[in-house]
Design a protein around this motif. Structure first.
Motif, PDB file in Angstrom:
ATOM      1  N   ILE A  70       0.875  -1.176   0.000  1.00  0.00           N
ATOM      2  CA  ILE A  70       0.000   0.000   0.000  1.00  0.00           C
ATOM      3  C   ILE A  70       0.909   1.222   0.000  1.00  0.00           C
ATOM      4  CG2 ILE A  70      -1.845   1.257   1.170  1.00  0.00           C
ATOM      5  CD1 ILE A  70      -2.470  -1.295   2.765  1.00  0.00           C
ATOM      6  N   ARG A  71       0.749   2.069  -1.018  1.00  0.00           N
ATOM      7  CA  ARG A  71       1.521   3.310  -1.053  1.00  0.00           C
ATOM      8  C   ARG A  71       0.567   4.487  -1.110  1.00  0.00           C
ATOM      9  NH1 ARG A  71       6.568   2.008  -1.203  1.00  0.00           N
ATOM     10  NH2 ARG A  71       7.322   4.132  -1.483  1.00  0.00           N
ATOM     11  N   PHE A  72       0.819   5.471  -0.242  1.00  0.00           N
ATOM     12  CA  PHE A  72       0.052   6.716  -0.256  1.00  0.00           C
ATOM     13  C   PHE A  72       1.027   7.833  -0.588  1.00  0.00           C
ATOM     14  CE2 PHE A  72      -1.215  10.576   2.157  1.00  0.00           C
ATOM     15  CZ  PHE A  72      -2.306  10.917   1.376  1.00  0.00           C
ATOM     16  N   ASP A  73       0.889   8.377  -1.793  1.00  0.00           N
ATOM     17  CA  ASP A  73       1.757   9.474  -2.222  1.00  0.00           C
ATOM     18  C   ASP A  73       3.229   9.155  -1.953  1.00  0.00           C
ATOM     19  OD1 ASP A  73       2.067  11.887  -3.475  1.00  0.00           O
ATOM     20  OD2 ASP A  73       1.969  13.055  -1.633  1.00  0.00           O
ATOM     21  N   GLY A  74       3.633   7.924  -2.287  1.00  0.00           N
ATOM     22  CA  GLY A  74       5.041   7.542  -2.131  1.00  0.00           C
ATOM     23  C   GLY A  74       5.393   6.947  -0.781  1.00  0.00           C
ATOM     24  N   LEU A  75       4.532   7.132   0.220  1.00  0.00           N
ATOM     25  CA  LEU A  75       4.801   6.556   1.554  1.00  0.00           C
ATOM     26  C   LEU A  75       4.436   5.077   1.558  1.00  0.00           C
ATOM     27  CD1 LEU A  75       3.293   8.815   4.381  1.00  0.00           C
ATOM     28  CD2 LEU A  75       5.671   8.100   4.175  1.00  0.00           C
ATOM     29  N   ASP A  76       5.287   4.263   2.192  1.00  0.00           N
ATOM     30  CA  ASP A  76       4.957   2.853   2.403  1.00  0.00           C
ATOM     31  C   ASP A  76       4.065   2.776   3.648  1.00  0.00           C
ATOM     32  OD1 ASP A  76       4.818   0.184   3.049  1.00  0.00           O
ATOM     33  OD2 ASP A  76       6.956  -0.214   2.775  1.00  0.00           O
ATOM     34  N   VAL A  77       2.750   2.622   3.412  1.00  0.00           N
ATOM     35  CA  VAL A  77       1.766   2.705   4.494  1.00  0.00           C
ATOM     36  C   VAL A  77       2.033   1.662   5.575  1.00  0.00           C
ATOM     37  CG1 VAL A  77      -0.683   2.256   5.013  1.00  0.00           C
ATOM     38  CG2 VAL A  77      -0.048   3.823   3.157  1.00  0.00           C
ATOM     39  N   LEU A  78       2.419   0.463   5.169  1.00  0.00           N
ATOM     40  CA  LEU A  78       2.552  -0.631   6.140  1.00  0.00           C
ATOM     41  C   LEU A  78       3.765  -0.445   7.051  1.00  0.00           C
ATOM     42  CD1 LEU A  78       1.514  -3.561   3.782  1.00  0.00           C
ATOM     43  CD2 LEU A  78       0.106  -2.366   5.479  1.00  0.00           C
ATOM     44  N   ARG A  79       4.610   0.544   6.711  1.00  0.00           N
ATOM     45  CA  ARG A  79       5.757   0.850   7.578  1.00  0.00           C
ATOM     46  C   ARG A  79       5.605   2.226   8.230  1.00  0.00           C
ATOM     47  NH1 ARG A  79      10.487  -2.145   6.467  1.00  0.00           N
ATOM     48  NH2 ARG A  79      10.162  -3.721   4.866  1.00  0.00           N
ATOM     49  N   THR A  80       4.380   2.750   8.222  1.00  0.00           N
ATOM     50  CA  THR A  80       4.146   4.112   8.716  1.00  0.00           C
ATOM     51  C   THR A  80       3.082   4.065   9.811  1.00  0.00           C
ATOM     52  OG1 THR A  80       4.606   4.908   6.471  1.00  0.00           O
ATOM     53  CG2 THR A  80       3.609   6.475   7.981  1.00  0.00           C
ATOM     54  N   SER A  81       3.301   4.774  10.888  1.00  0.00           N
ATOM     55  CA  SER A  81       2.333   4.721  12.000  1.00  0.00           C
ATOM     56  C   SER A  81       1.040   5.433  11.614  1.00  0.00           C
ATOM     57  CB  SER A  81       2.918   5.393  13.244  1.00  0.00           C
ATOM     58  OG  SER A  81       2.893   6.803  13.070  1.00  0.00           O
ATOM     59  N   PRO A  82      -0.082   5.020  12.220  1.00  0.00           N
ATOM     60  CA  PRO A  82      -1.360   5.675  11.917  1.00  0.00           C
ATOM     61  C   PRO A  82      -1.302   7.193  12.095  1.00  0.00           C
ATOM     62  CG  PRO A  82      -1.761   3.649  13.149  1.00  0.00           C
ATOM     63  CD  PRO A  82      -0.269   3.843  13.125  1.00  0.00           C
ATOM     64  N   GLY A  83      -0.653   7.657  13.167  1.00  0.00           N
ATOM     65  CA  GLY A  83      -0.577   9.108  13.404  1.00  0.00           C
ATOM     66  C   GLY A  83       0.198   9.833  12.314  1.00  0.00           C
ATOM     67  N   THR A  84       1.278   9.225  11.850  1.00  0.00           N
ATOM     68  CA  THR A  84       2.075   9.832  10.776  1.00  0.00           C
ATOM     69  C   THR A  84       1.270   9.883   9.480  1.00  0.00           C
ATOM     70  OG1 THR A  84       4.084   9.016  11.829  1.00  0.00           O
ATOM     71  CG2 THR A  84       4.265   9.663   9.512  1.00  0.00           C
ATOM     72  N   LEU A  85       0.476   8.846   9.240  1.00  0.00           N
ATOM     73  CA  LEU A  85      -0.360   8.836   8.029  1.00  0.00           C
ATOM     74  C   LEU A  85      -1.366   9.991   8.047  1.00  0.00           C
ATOM     75  CD1 LEU A  85      -0.988   5.001   7.685  1.00  0.00           C
ATOM     76  CD2 LEU A  85       0.333   6.444   6.104  1.00  0.00           C
ATOM     77  N   VAL A  86      -1.964  10.248   9.225  1.00  0.00           N
ATOM     78  CA  VAL A  86      -2.905  11.372   9.334  1.00  0.00           C
ATOM     79  C   VAL A  86      -2.177  12.680   9.020  1.00  0.00           C
ATOM     80  CG1 VAL A  86      -4.323  12.732  10.943  1.00  0.00           C
ATOM     81  CG2 VAL A  86      -4.485  10.231  10.937  1.00  0.00           C
ATOM     82  N   ARG A  87      -0.995  12.858   9.596  1.00  0.00           N
ATOM     83  CA  ARG A  87      -0.261  14.116   9.350  1.00  0.00           C
ATOM     84  C   ARG A  87       0.171  14.230   7.889  1.00  0.00           C
ATOM     85  NH1 ARG A  87       0.991  12.903  14.616  1.00  0.00           N
ATOM     86  NH2 ARG A  87       2.872  11.720  14.114  1.00  0.00           N
ATOM     87  N   ALA A  88       0.337  13.066   7.221  1.00  0.00           N
ATOM     88  CA  ALA A  88       0.693  13.087   5.795  1.00  0.00           C
ATOM     89  C   ALA A  88      -0.525  13.373   4.911  1.00  0.00           C
ATOM     90  CB  ALA A  88       1.329  11.759   5.398  1.00  0.00           C
ATOM     91  N   GLY A  89      -1.729  13.342   5.521  1.00  0.00           N
ATOM     92  CA  GLY A  89      -2.928  13.694   4.761  1.00  0.00           C
ATOM     93  C   GLY A  89      -3.883  12.556   4.462  1.00  0.00           C
ATOM     94  N   LEU A  90      -3.613  11.350   4.994  1.00  0.00           N
ATOM     95  CA  LEU A  90      -4.549  10.233   4.810  1.00  0.00           C
ATOM     96  C   LEU A  90      -5.401  10.165   6.079  1.00  0.00           C
ATOM     97  CD1 LEU A  90      -3.654   6.677   3.458  1.00  0.00           C
ATOM     98  CD2 LEU A  90      -5.511   7.102   5.038  1.00  0.00           C
ATOM     99  N   VAL A  91      -6.632  10.628   5.968  1.00  0.00           N
ATOM    100  CA  VAL A  91      -7.477  10.817   7.155  1.00  0.00           C
ATOM    101  C   VAL A  91      -8.753  10.003   6.987  1.00  0.00           C
ATOM    102  CG1 VAL A  91      -8.680  12.509   8.590  1.00  0.00           C
ATOM    103  CG2 VAL A  91      -6.535  13.146   7.443  1.00  0.00           C
TER     104      VAL A  91
END
Length: 260
Positions: A70-91
């Motif tokens: 799963i990639r969100f705008d280049g971020l590897d979602v499965l290696r990213t914490s939920p809080g970091t994903l929110v700050r990156a704009g996936l809400v």
């Protein structure tokens, strides 16, 4: 759609619960910037599991992604914490109108801004924007959320998500338990946010009629597999889809189940 143009790219996603029960068995989703994508399917098709995987929330539910990416705008979602994903704009707006019932509507909105670390001035400006989209919330801003209607609680939950300044807003069953006129209102507001502000939206829905009316494209899940993907208008025109995949009447589809 090329993978590089996708804001969200899910490829070959397989997930289980308790290392035993297969919930997703190879789901692919590509969502372009500025698109409204509907994720459809009957209850138990895997919609909620997919959304939890997108926000890396499965581990908290004894779920695990066993393969896929799963990639969100280049971020590897499965290696990213939920809080970091929110700050990156996936809400995400979770199923069941998650708002703090003992806080006022406005305090709920403020909590969304605090969650992303907004300044006081940014929060004040963002609240005004939410009230412009949702005049009903302005009227109710001093009311405790637990004492407002189901529709108002859903708007509060969406408003709170907007306070996090999403680039991709993910909604799980926003229509659940709400009157049809309220559901139409919510989807109209979502489409307005999409058209006016370029907000990308992924919405999981059992209410396929309203979702297909407002979405650009749709993906249909059945038993944890994406069985169909296509333009929302094309899918709306096909009665066999509503009956066969979305559990509205049991008739076999008359045409092959792959459209692009």
């Amino acid at each position: 759609m090329g993978h590089d143009t996708a804001l969200l790219a899910v490829d070959g996603l397989k997930a289980t619960y308790n290392h035993a029960i297969t919930a997703l068995d190879g789901v692919d989703i590509h969502l372009a910037r500025g698109e409204i994508l509907a994720l459809l399917g009957a209850n138990g098709a895997g919609k909620t599991t997919t959304l939890k995987a997108l926000s890396n929330l499965l581990p908290a539910e004894r779920g695990q992604v066993v393969s896929g990416s799963i990639r969100f705008d280049g971020l590897d979602v499965l290696r990213t914490s939920p809080g970091t994903l929110v700050r990156a704009g996936l809400v995400q707006v979770l199923e069941g109108r998650h708002c703090f019932r003992s806080l006022t509507v406005e305090e709920n909105l403020i909590s969304g801004g605090l969650g992303r670390g907004s300044t006081r001035a940014e929060i004040a400006g963002d609240i005004e924007k939410v009230y412009a989209h949702f005049p009903r919330l302005r009227e109710k801003r001093r009311a405790f959320s637990g004492l407002t209607s189901g529709g108002e609680q859903q708007l509060t939950a969406i408003g709170r998500a907007l306070m996090s300044r999403p680039r991709l807003l993910v909604l799980d069953e926003p229509s659940m338990g709400l009157a049809p006129i309220v559901v139409q209102d919510i989807f109209r507001i979502l489409r307005h946010l999409n058209r006016e502000e370029g907000l990308s939206i992924l919405v999981a829905e059992q209410n396929s009629a309203v979702a297909l009316k407002y979405a650009d494209r749709a993906i249909i899940l059945e038993n944890g597999v994406a069985v169909l993907t296509g333009n929302a208008n094309d899918l709306r025109a096909r009665d066999d889809i509503k009956s066969f995949y979305l559990g509205q009447k049991a008739v076999a589809p008359s045409i092959p189940a792959v459209v692009s």
